[in-house]
Design a protein around this motif. Structure first.
Motif, PDB file in Angstrom:
ATOM      1  N   ALA A 274     -14.634 106.205 -12.407  1.00  0.00           N
ATOM      2  CA  ALA A 274     -14.688 105.496 -11.123  1.00  0.00           C
ATOM      3  C   ALA A 274     -14.793 106.487  -9.976  1.00  0.00           C
ATOM      4  O   ALA A 274     -14.175 107.551 -10.002  1.00  0.00           O
ATOM      5  CB  ALA A 274     -13.453 104.617 -10.934  1.00  0.00           C
ATOM      6  N   LEU A 275     -15.572 106.112  -8.962  1.00  0.00           N
ATOM      7  CA  LEU A 275     -15.665 106.853  -7.707  1.00  0.00           C
ATOM      8  C   LEU A 275     -15.383 105.897  -6.555  1.00  0.00           C
ATOM      9  O   LEU A 275     -16.023 104.842  -6.439  1.00  0.00           O
ATOM     10  CB  LEU A 275     -17.061 107.459  -7.521  1.00  0.00           C
ATOM     11  N   LEU A 276     -14.435 106.285  -5.692  1.00  0.00           N
ATOM     12  CA  LEU A 276     -14.163 105.549  -4.463  1.00  0.00           C
ATOM     13  C   LEU A 276     -14.718 106.373  -3.312  1.00  0.00           C
ATOM     14  O   LEU A 276     -14.204 107.449  -3.002  1.00  0.00           O
ATOM     15  CB  LEU A 276     -12.661 105.333  -4.280  1.00  0.00           C
ATOM     16  N   ASN A 277     -15.783 105.892  -2.687  1.00  0.00           N
ATOM     17  CA  ASN A 277     -16.406 106.592  -1.569  1.00  0.00           C
ATOM     18  C   ASN A 277     -15.956 105.957  -0.266  1.00  0.00           C
ATOM     19  O   ASN A 277     -16.085 104.746  -0.071  1.00  0.00           O
ATOM     20  CB  ASN A 277     -17.933 106.514  -1.681  1.00  0.00           C
ATOM     21  N   ASN A 278     -15.427 106.790   0.638  1.00  0.00           N
ATOM     22  CA  ASN A 278     -14.891 106.306   1.908  1.00  0.00           C
ATOM     23  C   ASN A 278     -15.752 106.812   3.048  1.00  0.00           C
ATOM     24  O   ASN A 278     -15.866 108.024   3.258  1.00  0.00           O
ATOM     25  CB  ASN A 278     -13.457 106.803   2.083  1.00  0.00           C
ATOM     26  N   ASP A 279     -16.328 105.900   3.802  1.00  0.00           N
ATOM     27  CA  ASP A 279     -17.243 106.278   4.872  1.00  0.00           C
ATOM     28  C   ASP A 279     -17.099 105.292   6.020  1.00  0.00           C
ATOM     29  O   ASP A 279     -17.426 104.112   5.868  1.00  0.00           O
ATOM     30  CB  ASP A 279     -18.679 106.290   4.340  1.00  0.00           C
ATOM     31  N   ILE A 280     -16.600 105.764   7.160  1.00  0.00           N
ATOM     32  CA  ILE A 280     -16.392 104.964   8.376  1.00  0.00           C
ATOM     33  C   ILE A 280     -15.302 103.925   8.107  1.00  0.00           C
ATOM     34  O   ILE A 280     -15.568 102.746   7.897  1.00  0.00           O
ATOM     35  CB  ILE A 280     -17.697 104.281   8.859  1.00  0.00           C
ATOM     36  N   MET A 281     -14.052 104.376   8.145  1.00  0.00           N
ATOM     37  CA  MET A 281     -12.950 103.501   7.728  1.00  0.00           C
ATOM     38  C   MET A 281     -11.733 103.590   8.644  1.00  0.00           C
ATOM     39  O   MET A 281     -10.655 103.152   8.279  1.00  0.00           O
ATOM     40  CB  MET A 281     -12.523 103.867   6.303  1.00  0.00           C
ATOM     41  N   GLY A 282     -11.924 104.107   9.881  1.00  0.00           N
ATOM     42  CA  GLY A 282     -10.758 104.328  10.723  1.00  0.00           C
ATOM     43  C   GLY A 282     -10.759 103.643  12.064  1.00  0.00           C
ATOM     44  O   GLY A 282      -9.886 103.909  12.892  1.00  0.00           O
TER      45      GLY A 282
ATOM     46  N   ARG B 285      -4.322 104.671   7.913  1.00  0.00           N
ATOM     47  CA  ARG B 285      -3.245 104.864   6.931  1.00  0.00           C
ATOM     48  C   ARG B 285      -3.312 103.805   5.832  1.00  0.00           C
ATOM     49  O   ARG B 285      -3.224 104.113   4.638  1.00  0.00           O
ATOM     50  CB  ARG B 285      -1.879 104.806   7.624  1.00  0.00           C
ATOM     51  N   LYS B 286      -3.456 102.549   6.229  1.00  0.00           N
ATOM     52  CA  LYS B 286      -3.511 101.480   5.233  1.00  0.00           C
ATOM     53  C   LYS B 286      -4.712 101.644   4.306  1.00  0.00           C
ATOM     54  O   LYS B 286      -4.607 101.443   3.084  1.00  0.00           O
ATOM     55  CB  LYS B 286      -3.554 100.113   5.924  1.00  0.00           C
ATOM     56  N   ASN B 287      -5.850 102.021   4.876  1.00  0.00           N
ATOM     57  CA  ASN B 287      -7.043 102.173   4.057  1.00  0.00           C
ATOM     58  C   ASN B 287      -6.936 103.374   3.124  1.00  0.00           C
ATOM     59  O   ASN B 287      -7.462 103.361   2.009  1.00  0.00           O
ATOM     60  CB  ASN B 287      -8.269 102.295   4.957  1.00  0.00           C
ATOM     61  N   THR B 288      -6.238 104.414   3.574  1.00  0.00           N
ATOM     62  CA  THR B 288      -5.972 105.553   2.702  1.00  0.00           C
ATOM     63  C   THR B 288      -5.037 105.141   1.567  1.00  0.00           C
ATOM     64  O   THR B 288      -5.229 105.541   0.406  1.00  0.00           O
ATOM     65  CB  THR B 288      -5.357 106.709   3.516  1.00  0.00           C
ATOM     66  N   CYS B 289      -4.046 104.332   1.889  1.00  0.00           N
ATOM     67  CA  CYS B 289      -3.123 103.837   0.864  1.00  0.00           C
ATOM     68  C   CYS B 289      -3.841 102.960  -0.162  1.00  0.00           C
ATOM     69  O   CYS B 289      -3.476 102.965  -1.345  1.00  0.00           O
ATOM     70  CB  CYS B 289      -1.988 103.062   1.515  1.00  0.00           C
TER      71      CYS B 289
END
Length: 451
Positions: free
Chosen positions: A210-218, A346-350
């Motif tokens: 699995a890969l979780l890609n995070n882009d524009i989430m803050g 923070r929530k999205n990082t969690c």
């Protein structure tokens, strides 16, 4: 049925009935890690990234204080610092190579690099890898402008900061499987770093689950004041496989599995686990690989048959994205940290942390999952084999009606098969392995068996 099995089934069925996500027990270790994720720490990561002026892919790699090179070295220094608390399990490096001019977005030869921290799993028999990414490069209006300041606080300082914070917190803990934290380069120039890394995963035969890609989430709002919400996050996922789709189309059509590709199965998993652990956050599944006619760093992995999704804020603010820094008619344009919501980040990082930890602590997926299709019956029998790695307490058989987007019920068994009084004509099924502490593997959809 054993009493313990009955209780597990009861709790599981309750968990799919309205607001009862709380009925499922949270792992205290995962909860402790979530409590360590700090909005102040995330803000400090963002501020440092912005301080490099620009992180354009084609910007300087030799200046010690400005440009993509300095930013990469700083991220590496943070990873190396975190490695000191890992008991020797974490190592960090910059995977570099040379870009050649392509006549489009790369106009000169340039060194490029992905900054990677690998937290090695503790089980020598478990070769699974779970990866989380954000892209470190930034840009302004002209994608080829390597000189102007491009703060890139949210795009994609937010994803990069999340990856750094995850490495900071998770490096102190151990997991049976391996977790890789990576800040990729060259996203704005055409997913260059992600393509390089995905090709490397194929060539080196990584067991990347699995890969979780995070882009524009803050950021929690758009210029439209009706769209201000820090309680929702989007996950983009492809329904069909992006790999050899033409060869697989017949099977997909025959089984009606157009909504159950690897990426979408992963997205459902992240929604369930994330909402279990992160309060006041709703995960919205978007049934597209990415935003309309756009793309992200998960796409090269999807195209190579890996389970990969994109995690993105609910309402993008395009005044702050890919913009020269300026004020026009009273409107300020630019991707500044002051436009971000660090509690939302923070929530999205969690969300990422809970999903990664649950996956890395779970057994591997069950093997050879089949559905008995030889006889016409109004029951459904499924069979499977023990996972290749991990200690298994039992299995969940998941079930949902064909029109439903999420799994509706889970049935627990400690056997390698289960017959349910539900017709395979009317429901979809999948099987998860469950570890001794209750962590679930990714679900596996069955193949038909005519034996």
């Amino acid at each position: 049925m054993k009493r313990t099995t009955t209780l597990l089934l009861l709790c599981t069925l309750l968990a799919f009935n309205g607001s009862a996500q709380q009925v499922i027990q949270r792992d205290p270790m995962i909860s402790a890690m979530l409590a360590e994720v700090s909005p102040d720490s995330l803000r400090s990561h963002i501020d440092k990234l912005v301080s490099f002026g620009t992180r354009h892919t084609m910007s300087t790699v030799s200046d010690p204080k400005r440009g993509i090179g300095a930013a990469r070295k700083w991220v590496l220094s943070r990873f190396n610092e975190f490695a000191k608390q890992s008991g020797g399990r974490m190592t960090a490096t910059i995977d570099t190579w040379m870009l050649q001019p392509d006549g489009r977005r790369v106009d000169q030869q340039q060194e490029i690099g992905n900054v990677m921290a690998t937290l090695k799993g503790t089980d020598p028999n478990d070769d699974r890898i779970f990866m989380v990414s954000g892209h470190i490069d930034s840009r302004v209006s002209n994608v080829s402008n390597r000189e102007s300041d491009a703060p890139g606080a949210n795009d994609d300082g937010s994803g990069t900061a999340a990856v750094i914070e995850l490495a900071r917190v998770m490096s102190k803990y151990s997991f049976p499987a391996t977790i890789i934290f990576v800040t990729v380069s060259g996203e704005e120039q055409g997913l260059l770093g992600a393509n390089h890394l995905a090709e490397r995963a194929v060539n080196e035969k990584w067991n990347l689950e699995a890969l979780l890609n995070n882009d524009i989430m803050g950021s929690n709002h758009s210029p439209d004041t009706r769209l201000i919400d820090n309680t929702k996050i989007r996950i983009f996922s492809e329904g069909l496989s992006g790999f050899e789709t033409d060869k697989r189309a017949a099977g997909v059509r025959q089984y009606g599995a157009e909504n159950d590709g690897k990426a979408r199965t992963l997205a459902r998993y992240v929604k369930e686990v994330g909402e279990r652990y992160v309060d006041n956050l709703e995960v919205r599944l978007i049934y597209r690989n990415d935003r309309y006619l756009r793309s992200g760093d998960h796409t090269p992995f999807v195209n190579r048959d890996f389970a990969a999704v994109r995690i993105t804020e609910m309402n993008e603010n395009f005044n702050n994205q890919h913009q020269d820094l300026r004020t026009e008619k009273g409107v300020e344009y630019g991707d500044y940290a002051k436009n971000m919501d660090f509690e939302y980040l923070r929530k999205n990082t969690c969300l990422n942390l809970a999903s990664l930890a649950n996956l890395a602590k779970a057994p591997a997926m069950p093997q050879n999952v089949t559905l008995e299709a030889r006889n016409l019956t109004n029951t459904t029998s499924l069979f499977w084999q023990t996972p290749k790695a991990g200690k298994v307490k039992g299995y969940y058989v998941l079930m949902r009606e064909t029109h439903m987007p999420f799994w509706q019920k889970k049935f627990f068994t400690d056997k390698n098969g289960l017959t349910l009084p539900y017709s395979k004509d009317n429901y979809f099924f999948a099987v998860q392995a469950v570890g001794e502490e209750g962590h679930e593997s990714l679900p596996v959809l069955p193949r038909p068996s005519m034996r």
